[in-house]
Write a protein that holds these residues in place. Structure first.
Motif, short mmCIF file in Angstrom:
data_model
loop_
_atom_site.label_atom_id
_atom_site.label_comp_id
_atom_site.label_asym_id
_atom_site.label_seq_id
_atom_site.Cartn_x
_atom_site.Cartn_y
_atom_site.Cartn_z
N GLY A 57 0.91 -1.08 -0.03
CA GLY A 57 0.03 0.00 -0.10
C GLY A 57 0.96 1.16 -0.03
N LYS A 58 0.41 2.51 -0.68
CA LYS A 58 1.31 3.35 -0.69
C LYS A 58 1.55 4.01 0.59
CE LYS A 58 -1.75 5.03 -3.71
NZ LYS A 58 -2.48 3.62 -4.24
N ARG A 61 -2.15 8.25 3.60
CA ARG A 61 -2.85 8.72 4.54
C ARG A 61 -1.66 8.94 5.87
NH1 ARG A 61 -4.97 5.66 1.40
NH2 ARG A 61 -7.20 6.23 0.40
N HIS A 90 -7.99 2.69 7.30
CA HIS A 90 -7.97 2.47 6.03
C HIS A 90 -7.98 1.08 5.58
CE1 HIS A 90 -7.04 2.86 1.60
NE2 HIS A 90 -5.82 2.66 1.73
N MET A 92 -8.75 -1.46 7.40
CA MET A 92 -10.07 -1.78 7.90
C MET A 92 -11.12 -1.72 6.81
SD MET A 92 -12.89 -0.08 8.87
CE MET A 92 -13.60 -1.55 9.80
N SER A 93 -11.28 -0.61 6.26
CA SER A 93 -12.18 -0.46 5.29
C SER A 93 -12.14 -1.06 4.01
CB SER A 93 -12.41 1.17 5.08
OG SER A 93 -11.38 1.64 4.10
N ASP A 97 -14.82 -3.62 2.36
CA ASP A 97 -15.14 -3.35 1.13
C ASP A 97 -14.95 -4.52 0.35
OD1 ASP A 97 -15.75 -1.33 -0.72
OD2 ASP A 97 -14.02 -1.49 -1.69
N ARG A 109 -3.90 -5.20 -2.80
CA ARG A 109 -2.66 -4.91 -2.72
C ARG A 109 -1.85 -6.21 -3.18
NH1 ARG A 109 -3.16 -2.12 3.40
NH2 ARG A 109 -3.29 0.07 2.62
N LEU A 162 -14.93 8.34 9.84
CA LEU A 162 -15.36 6.91 9.76
C LEU A 162 -16.71 6.28 9.68
CD1 LEU A 162 -13.30 4.14 10.21
CD2 LEU A 162 -12.56 6.19 9.63
N VAL A 168 -18.73 5.26 6.00
CA VAL A 168 -19.72 4.26 5.94
C VAL A 168 -21.01 4.94 5.46
CG1 VAL A 168 -21.72 3.43 7.84
CG2 VAL A 168 -19.48 3.31 8.28
N GLN A 171 -20.35 4.64 1.54
CA GLN A 171 -20.38 3.21 1.07
C GLN A 171 -21.77 2.99 0.85
OE1 GLN A 171 -18.23 1.24 -0.09
NE2 GLN A 171 -18.43 -0.85 0.66
N LYS A 195 -16.73 8.55 0.87
CA LYS A 195 -15.87 7.24 0.96
C LYS A 195 -14.51 7.46 0.78
CE LYS A 195 -16.04 3.44 -1.68
NZ LYS A 195 -16.40 2.37 -2.73
N THR A 196 -14.05 8.49 0.01
CA THR A 196 -12.53 8.53 -0.33
C THR A 196 -11.86 9.79 0.35
OG1 THR A 196 -12.89 7.30 -2.34
CG2 THR A 196 -10.71 8.72 -1.91
N PHE A 232 -7.88 12.41 -6.01
CA PHE A 232 -7.21 11.19 -5.83
C PHE A 232 -8.50 10.33 -6.28
CE2 PHE A 232 -6.53 7.18 -3.58
CZ PHE A 232 -5.41 7.35 -3.28
C1 GRG Z 1 -15.22 2.54 8.06
C2 GRG Z 1 -16.52 1.43 9.91
C3 GRG Z 1 -16.10 1.58 8.50
C4 GRG Z 1 -16.58 0.43 7.87
C5 GRG Z 1 -16.08 0.30 6.45
C6 GRG Z 1 -16.67 -0.65 3.30
C7 GRG Z 1 -16.77 0.72 4.15
C8 GRG Z 1 -16.94 1.00 5.35
C9 GRG Z 1 -15.93 1.86 3.23
C10 GRG Z 1 -15.50 1.64 1.73
C11 GRG Z 1 -14.39 2.64 1.81
C12 GRG Z 1 -13.34 2.30 0.62
C13 GRG Z 1 -12.77 1.08 0.47
C14 GRG Z 1 -13.03 3.67 -0.12
C15 GRG Z 1 -12.06 3.54 -1.34
C16 GRG Z 1 -11.03 4.48 -0.90
C17 GRG Z 1 -9.92 4.28 -1.68
C18 GRG Z 1 -9.77 5.13 -2.96
C19 GRG Z 1 -9.24 3.39 -1.72
C20 GRG Z 1 -7.65 3.08 -2.33
O1 GRG Z 1 -6.72 3.74 -1.57
P1 GRG Z 1 -5.01 3.60 -1.94
O2 GRG Z 1 -4.87 3.77 -3.44
O3 GRG Z 1 -4.75 2.10 -1.48
O4 GRG Z 1 -4.47 4.43 -1.07
P2 GRG Z 1 -3.56 1.72 -0.96
O5 GRG Z 1 -3.55 0.06 -1.23
O6 GRG Z 1 -2.11 2.28 -1.63
O7 GRG Z 1 -3.50 2.07 0.53
#
Ligand code: GRG
Length: 309
Positions: A57-58, A61, A90, A92-93, A97, A109, A162, A168, A171, A195-196, A232
């Motif tokens: 992962g990059k 954050r 991040h 856990m999400s 997801d 990853r 979060l 949440v 999502q 989400k992001t 992003f």
């Molecule tokens: C937060 C309580 C709680 C539950 C989860 C599943 C969910 C609720 C939310 C989804 C959030 C999600 C997966 C958003 C996408 C964000 C995103 C752009 C991810 C990719 O991030 P990078 O490119 O990944 O930074 P790396 O792997 O480099 O860290």
């Protein structure tokens, strides 16, 4: 000797070696995360938490959090617990997801997803374990030279980013809009601002809070991070179309398959790229008062639109 090709020129003309900076910071974050979760009984859950957290992962954050804290006048030590917490949240999400009940993905990853290796029950609990540990980590590991008032503010910010007002909520609307090709730009912006962008915003703003930034600076940091957050996601949508599974470390072309409206599906790839560039320019404009101290955050903003994964 530093390769000059790697030196990014910022608008001010100053040079900053971003690849070397990112490499050093990724190493720092990886080491802190590694020591954050020792494997004890019941081993299975700690191994599942470590599996996704240490899968690469990059580390954008935590790196944003550390860079912001330093820009405002704080230190890495002040922000490293929060930086680790951001990566735990991040991760856990991502685990949740990828579950069959949500995006149902097999790769993340560059490795099999958590539920593919440990099963759905343990993957859910690994996400929950990381979520709880993140808050414990900020509360117990932030050094005493950060006033407790700032620690409480950071905990509140993270919870908001979060919950239903953040990831949440985003999502939920994302799941609702799957297969709906008439999803509006307003809804798409809602999804991705929550989400992001919400966690990217918290990463930057929490770095500022820990260094006791003024409210005017917090406002600047908020605008910087909201702009890079949307940029992003625009780039993420483009990469889903243009990059390979090997580059992304996860299944490519998923948005089209899930019949999701994306920025490139609304605007086309070139227009989307140009909008992302405008957002990055606006973001960097917010950092002008910080002069050369903002070089890392300016370079990271440009990295966000130039990345290939
Ligand atoms: C937060 C309580 C709680 C539950 C989860 C599943 C969910 C609720 C939310 C989804 C959030 C999600 C997966 C958003 C996408 C964000 C995103 C752009 C991810 C990719 O991030 P990078 O490119 O990944 O930074 P790396 O792997 O480099 O860290």
């Amino acid at each position: 000797m530093v390769a000059t090709d790697n030196l990014q020129k910022t608008p001010e003309g100053a040079k900053f070696n971003l690849p070397a900076y990112l490499k050093e910071r990724q190493k720092l974050c990886d080491a802190a995360l590694d020591s954050a979760i020792p494997v004890v009984y019941p081993e299975k859950i700690y191994e599942a938490m470590r599996y996704s957290l240490l899968a690469g992962g990059k580390r954008i954050r935590p790196i944003l959090c550390l860079a912001t804290c330093e820009m405002i006048g704080g230190t890495v030590e002040m922000a490293i617990a929060t930086a680790c917490a951001l990566e735990m949240l991040h991760t856990m999400s991502l685990i949740h997801d990828d579950l069959p009940a949500m995006d149902n993905d097999d790769y993340r990853r560059g490795k099999l997803t958590n539920h593919k290796v440990y099963g759905e029950d343990i993957a859910i609990l690994a996400g929950d374990g990381l979520l709880a540990l993140a808050f414990e980590f900020v509360a117990t590991r932030t050094p005493q030279n950060v006033p407790r008032e700032q620690v409480v503010q950071v905990l509140g910010r993270l919870g908001k980013a979060l919950g239903a007002a953040g990831l949440v909520g985003g999502q939920v609307v994302d799941l609702d809009s799957e297969g709906k090709l008439d999803t509006s730009l307003e809804t798409l912006n809602f999804i991705h601002n929550h989400k992001t962008a919400a966690l990217l915003e918290a990463s930057v703003v929490c770095g500022g809070i820990l260094a006791q930034a003024s409210s005017e600076d917090i406002q600047r940091l908020t605008r910087y991070s909201q702009n890079i957050g949307l940029a992003f996601q625009i780039i993420d949508d483009i990469l889903d179309i243009t990059a390979t599974q090997e580059q992304l470390g996860k299944t490519a072309g998923k948005d089209l398959k899930a019949q999701k409206v994306t920025y490139p599906s609304l605007w086309g790839i070139e227009e989307s790229r140009s909008k992302a560039t405008q957002l990055i320019e606006a973001a960097c404009g917010e950092l002008a008062p910080f002069g050369d101290k903002a070089l890392p955050l300016v370079a990271i903003a440009h990295f966000i639109i130039n990345r290939n994964n």
